[in-house]
Write a protein that holds these residues in place. Structure first.
Motif, short mmCIF file in Angstrom:
data_model
loop_
_atom_site.label_atom_id
_atom_site.label_comp_id
_atom_site.label_asym_id
_atom_site.label_seq_id
_atom_site.Cartn_x
_atom_site.Cartn_y
_atom_site.Cartn_z
N ILE B 81 62.04 21.74 72.90
CA ILE B 81 63.54 20.88 72.53
C ILE B 81 63.95 19.99 73.01
N ALA B 82 64.34 20.50 74.55
CA ALA B 82 64.80 19.70 75.45
C ALA B 82 64.57 18.69 76.01
N ALA B 83 62.74 18.93 76.25
CA ALA B 83 62.35 17.70 76.99
C ALA B 83 62.07 16.15 75.51
N ALA B 84 61.98 17.20 74.63
CA ALA B 84 62.46 15.45 73.15
C ALA B 84 63.87 14.93 73.43
N VAL B 85 64.85 15.71 72.89
CA VAL B 85 65.97 15.52 73.14
C VAL B 85 66.38 14.57 74.24
N GLY B 86 66.00 14.78 75.14
CA GLY B 86 66.14 14.20 76.83
C GLY B 86 65.47 12.95 76.86
N LEU B 87 63.75 13.30 76.42
CA LEU B 87 63.39 11.71 76.16
C LEU B 87 63.97 10.41 75.28
N ILE B 88 64.55 11.17 73.97
CA ILE B 88 65.86 10.13 73.25
C ILE B 88 66.96 9.97 73.44
N ASN B 89 66.94 10.67 74.58
CA ASN B 89 68.78 10.64 74.71
C ASN B 89 69.06 9.49 76.20
N CYS B 90 67.49 9.56 76.84
CA CYS B 90 67.55 9.07 78.51
C CYS B 90 68.10 7.48 78.11
N ARG B 91 68.53 6.90 76.70
CA ARG B 91 68.64 6.04 76.74
C ARG B 91 70.77 6.11 77.08
N LEU B 92 70.70 7.48 77.16
CA LEU B 92 72.42 6.96 77.36
C LEU B 92 72.70 6.53 78.86
N MET B 93 72.20 7.45 79.77
CA MET B 93 72.22 7.24 81.31
C MET B 93 72.49 5.76 81.53
N PRO B 94 71.09 4.50 81.19
CA PRO B 94 71.45 3.34 81.68
C PRO B 94 72.77 2.82 80.20
N MET B 95 73.14 3.42 79.31
CA MET B 95 73.67 2.80 79.25
C MET B 95 75.43 2.79 79.41
N THR B 96 75.51 3.96 79.89
CA THR B 96 76.68 4.48 80.64
C THR B 96 76.81 3.91 81.75
N ILE B 97 75.54 3.57 82.87
CA ILE B 97 75.59 3.09 83.67
C ILE B 97 76.30 1.64 83.47
N VAL B 98 75.82 0.93 82.57
CA VAL B 98 76.23 -0.54 82.30
C VAL B 98 77.79 -0.71 82.09
N LEU B 99 78.40 0.28 80.60
CA LEU B 99 79.63 0.32 80.04
C LEU B 99 80.33 1.13 81.36
N MET B 100 80.46 1.47 82.31
CA MET B 100 81.65 2.76 83.84
C MET B 100 82.33 1.39 84.02
N PRO B 101 81.22 -0.46 84.42
CA PRO B 101 81.83 -1.16 85.16
C PRO B 101 83.39 -1.70 84.27
N HIS B 102 83.10 -1.54 83.05
CA HIS B 102 83.71 -2.06 82.06
C HIS B 102 85.08 -1.47 81.52
N ILE B 103 85.39 -0.23 81.49
CA ILE B 103 86.10 1.13 81.68
C ILE B 103 86.70 1.41 82.98
N ARG B 104 85.78 1.55 83.70
CA ARG B 104 86.66 2.12 85.48
C ARG B 104 87.97 1.39 85.84
N ASN B 105 88.87 2.57 86.06
CA ASN B 105 90.03 1.52 86.45
C ASN B 105 90.83 2.66 88.05
N LYS B 106 91.45 1.93 88.54
CA LYS B 106 91.71 2.57 89.43
C LYS B 106 92.45 4.05 90.25
N THR B 107 92.92 4.43 88.73
CA THR B 107 94.50 5.15 88.82
C THR B 107 93.76 7.37 88.25
N SER B 108 92.78 6.36 86.96
CA SER B 108 92.23 7.59 86.63
C SER B 108 91.13 7.89 86.74
N PRO B 109 91.23 9.90 87.11
CA PRO B 109 90.42 10.17 88.23
C PRO B 109 88.84 10.42 86.80
N ARG B 110 88.55 10.95 88.50
CA ARG B 110 86.60 10.57 88.22
C ARG B 110 86.99 11.70 87.20
#
Lengths: 119, 245
Positions: B81-110
Motif C-alpha cells: 500500500i505504501a509503495a503504490a500510494v507513494g508512486l501514485i502521489n509522487c506528483r504532489l512533490m513537483p506540484m508543491t515545488i511549482v506552486l510554492m513560489p506563487h503562494i509564498r510571502n515574507k511574513t507567514s511562518p514556515r
C-alpha cells in the motif's frame, strides 16, 4: 460509555493502519515539496523542468484514470469510458468550454451506458 | 471563473473571501459528487464511516484514496500500500515545488506552508496556479487557503453523505460519480491548455500515462512524468516558438 477495546477492534484498526501508511507517504511528498521549494530558484531551468514534469504527471494520471481505471470504473468496458469521455469533450467544446455541461454530460452518458450497454 | 478576476482583491480578507467564493461553485459541486462516490465506495468495501473520514481528512487527493481502498479490499500488505500510494502521489512533490513560489510571502511562518501543503491537490492547485501569480504577494496564500479549506470541508461532508447512500444508490450511479473526477480534471487542463510550455507536457503525458501503465502499472506515473516532462522541457527550451502554441 463503551470500553476502549470495544472501539479499537482489529476490524477497526487494520484499515486505520493502511490509511495511516497511505497518509504518511502522501504527506512525505507534499512536505518534501515545501522543503525543496525554498532551494530552487523560480527562474531557473530546473524549476521549468519540474513544471513540465508536474504537468506530464497530471496528464498521465488523468488519462490513466479514464482509460485504465482502478476501483469501481474498472468493471466497465474501455469503449464505455472512452465513449463517455468523447461525449464530454464534444459537449465541452460545443458549449464554448462550459465545464459543468461537459462534466455532467460525460457522467450521465457513462451511467446510461453502464445501465443500457455501450452505444 | 478566475479568468475574469482582477489582479487585486483589495485586502487579505478580500482574498480569503474570493478564494472561498471561487471554490464554492463548480469545484465544490464536482468534488462534492466525487466524494459522495468515494464515501459509497468505502461503505461498499465494508469499512466504517471513520475510515472514510480519516482518508478524506488526512490523505486528501482522489486517486491515492481510491487506490488505498482498492488495495485494502484485496488484502494488500502495508508495504504494498505504501509503495503504490507513494508512486501514485509522487506528483504532489513537483506540484508543491511549482506552486510554492506563487503562494509564498515574507511574513507567514514556515510551519504554515508545511500545514497547508496538505491541501495541495489538483483542483486547488490549478485554481491557485491561475490566480495567485497575478495577486499582490500578501493576498496569495489567503486566496489559496480561502479556496482549499472550504473545498476540503465540502469533501468531508460529501464523504459522509456518500457513505450512507449505497443502499439507495445503484452501482451505476456510484460509477458515474467516480467518473466525474477524471473528466473534470481533464476539462480543467483543457480550459487552460494554451499556457506557455504546457501543451507538449500535457499531450505527451496523456499518451504515455496509459501506455506505460500497460507495461508497468506501479512505475507508470514516475516513468511518464520524467520522460514526457523532460521531452516537453527540451522542446520548450530549445524550440522557444512552441511556447506560444
Amino acid at each position: 460509555m463503551p470500553e476502549l477495546h470495544d472501539i479499537f477492534t482489529p476490524e477497526f484498526m487494520a484499515p486505520m493502519a493502511a490509511l495511516g501508511v497511505a497518509a504518511a507517504v502522501t504527506y512525505f511528498w507534499r512536505g518534501l515539496g515545501v522543503a525543496v521549494s525554498g532551494k530552487i530558484d523560480k527562474d531557473s531551468a530546473l524549476f521549468r523542468w519540474v513544471t513540465c514534469v508536474a504537468y506530464a504527471l497530471l496528464a498521465g494520471l488523468i488519462a490513466r484514470m479514464i482509460l485504465l481505471p482502478i476501483g469501481p470504473l474498472a468493471e466497465l468496458g474501455l469503449g464505455q469510458r472512452a465513449g463517455a469521455t468523447i461525449i464530454s469533450l464534444a459537449v465541452f467544446f460545443l458549449t464554448r468550454k462550459n465545464l459543468l455541461a461537459g462534466v455532467a454530460s460525460g457522467a450521465v452518458a457513462l451511467v446510461l451506458m453502464a445501465k443500457l450497454g455501450p452505444l | 471563473m478566475p479568468s475574469n478576476h482582477p489582479d487585486n482583491f483589495g485586502s487579505i480578507k478580500g482574498a480569503y473571501k474570493q478564494g472561498c467564493k471561487d471554490a464554492l461553485a463548480i469545484p465544490a459541486l464536482i468534488l462534492g459528487f466525487t466524494y459522495m462516490g468515494f464515501g459509497a465506495l468505502v461503505s461498499e468495501t465494508g469499512l466504517e464511516i471513520w475510515h472514510a473520514l480519516i482518508s478524506t481528512g488526512i490523505n486528501w487527493a482522489v486517486p491515492g484514496q481510491i487506490a488505498t481502498m482498492e488495495l485494502y479490499a484485496i488484502d494488500a500488505s502495508l508495504l504494498v500500500i505504501a509503495a503504490a500510494v507513494g508512486l501514485i502521489n509522487c506528483r504532489l512533490m513537483p506540484m508543491t515545488i511549482v506552486l510554492m513560489p506563487h503562494i509564498r510571502n515574507k511574513t507567514s511562518p514556515r510551519i504554515a506552508y508545511y500545514f497547508f501543503s496538505n491541501f495541495i491537490a489538483v483542483t486547488g492547485w490549478a485554481a491557485a496556479m491561475k490566480q495567485c501569480p497575478r495577486l499582490p504577494e500578501e493576498q496569495r496564500l489567503p486566496y489559496f487557503v480561502g479556496f482549499v479549506v472550504p473545498l476540503w470541508s465540502i469533501c468531508m461532508l460529501s464523504t459522509c453523505i456518500g457513505f450512507y447512500l449505497p443502499d439507495v444508490l445503484p452501482a451505476e450511479v456510484t460509477m458515474g460519480l467516480v467518473f466525474l473526477n477524471p473528466v473534470y480534471f481533464m476539462l480543467v487542463f483543457l480550459a487552460d491548455f494554451s499556457q506557455p510550455g504546457r501543451p507538449t507536457a500535457l499531450i505527451l503525458g496523456a499518451i504515455l500515462g496509459p501506455l506505460t501503465f500497460l507495461l508497468t502499472p506501479d512505475w507508470s506515473l514516475l516513468v511518464t512524468g520524467l520522460f514526457a516532462g523532460t521531452i516537453a522541457f527540451i522542446v520548450s527550451e530549445y524550440f522557444p516558438k512552441d511556447k506560444t502554441i
